[in-house]
Enzyme design. Sequence first.
Site, short mmCIF file in Angstrom:
data_model
loop_
_atom_site.label_atom_id
_atom_site.label_comp_id
_atom_site.label_asym_id
_atom_site.label_seq_id
_atom_site.Cartn_x
_atom_site.Cartn_y
_atom_site.Cartn_z
N PRO A 96 0.81 -1.23 0.00
CA PRO A 96 0.00 0.00 0.00
C PRO A 96 0.84 1.26 0.00
O PRO A 96 1.81 1.39 0.75
CB PRO A 96 -0.81 -0.14 1.29
CG PRO A 96 -0.97 -1.61 1.45
CD PRO A 96 0.34 -2.20 0.98
N CYS A 97 0.42 2.20 -0.85
CA CYS A 97 1.26 3.37 -1.12
C CYS A 97 0.68 4.67 -0.57
O CYS A 97 1.35 5.70 -0.62
CB CYS A 97 1.48 3.53 -2.62
SG CYS A 97 -0.06 3.84 -3.55
#
Length: 360
Positions: free
Chosen positions: A126-127
């Site tokens: 997840p960014c």
Amino acid sequence: MQTLLEEFSPVISESTRQGAERYKSQSGESSIEGEMSKKREYKVVSLFSGCGGLDLGFVGGFNFLGTQYASNPFKVIFANDIMPSAVETHNHNFKENSCVCEDIKKLLDTNQFEISNADVVLGGFPCQDFSLAGNRKGFDTERGKLYWQMKKVIELTKPKVFIAENVKGLVLMPGALEKIKADFSKIMPAYAIQHKVLTAADFGVPQLRERVIIVGVRKDLKAQFKYPDPTHAKVATKKLLPWISAHAALSDLTDKHPNQTQISKAKNYGVHLQGNKAIEKNQPSPTIRAEHHGNIEFHYSNKRRLSVRECARLQSFPDTFDFTQSASKNYVLIGNAVPPVLGWHVAQSVLGVLKNNDAS
């Protein structure tokens, strides 16, 4: 209806042939078609898989805007995401139905992750906590530490190569990328780790999406990783095709195309706010984002926001890839994905490492 990963007719466009010639210098293959004849399958573990953009790029066998991206000898033996909509979409489009809907941390903590070896581990962890468009809380959130779960999977499966994908903001946050690479470097057996920011438009994606690609190659392998060479450029050259514009990518779409009638009804909140401008007709689009709060960009000529299928096109998903969720969920899935065409080019570089190692 023909499934996404069934064989397509071997139509190879000129741009893909040019890419094949560049790839030949890395792997020794004479053509992209040659990859389809290889009998060996390399086992892939995919983490934070989303709807499967990166997985599709590695498996190959799809057509985008007239270019055939040939099948690759990769088999996804395990995929995982915590979002039910992502898992449902992934399993609908991939005949292996390999995607598990569960928190990867829970699977690891309860010894339910049972894969003991793999050739490749993929992870678009997840960014949002590193994104320039987000709050940039980085490692201060549990989500920002999820790369640790990828590290654990790498330690368990000991792949020959791993690929970690994230936003360009990871490079710009002081110390963030260095910490992640340092943590990955503690894995045993040891890995040679490098990173590079790739622009999707440089590889035939009609979008100015920039992503950092972190690569680890096990040090006992007798092969090195070389990032893929661009196939496109803002200004065409003898070797590079021009960037694909939004108009070139979208102009043929009609309401008969799947998901073309799924359109956000959010009003225009003013051009001073993110996602409330029309994209440029003759340029690749800006980054297609995942957050669906009235920030889906407007069409370059139609006075409305981009449809779900238009966003999918700008992300380089083939029209045969089905998005079966609601419009709001589909926007999120598409915006979170790695462009399959970019993933395909990265896969060629990984394939070069594996084949060169096998030949040594």
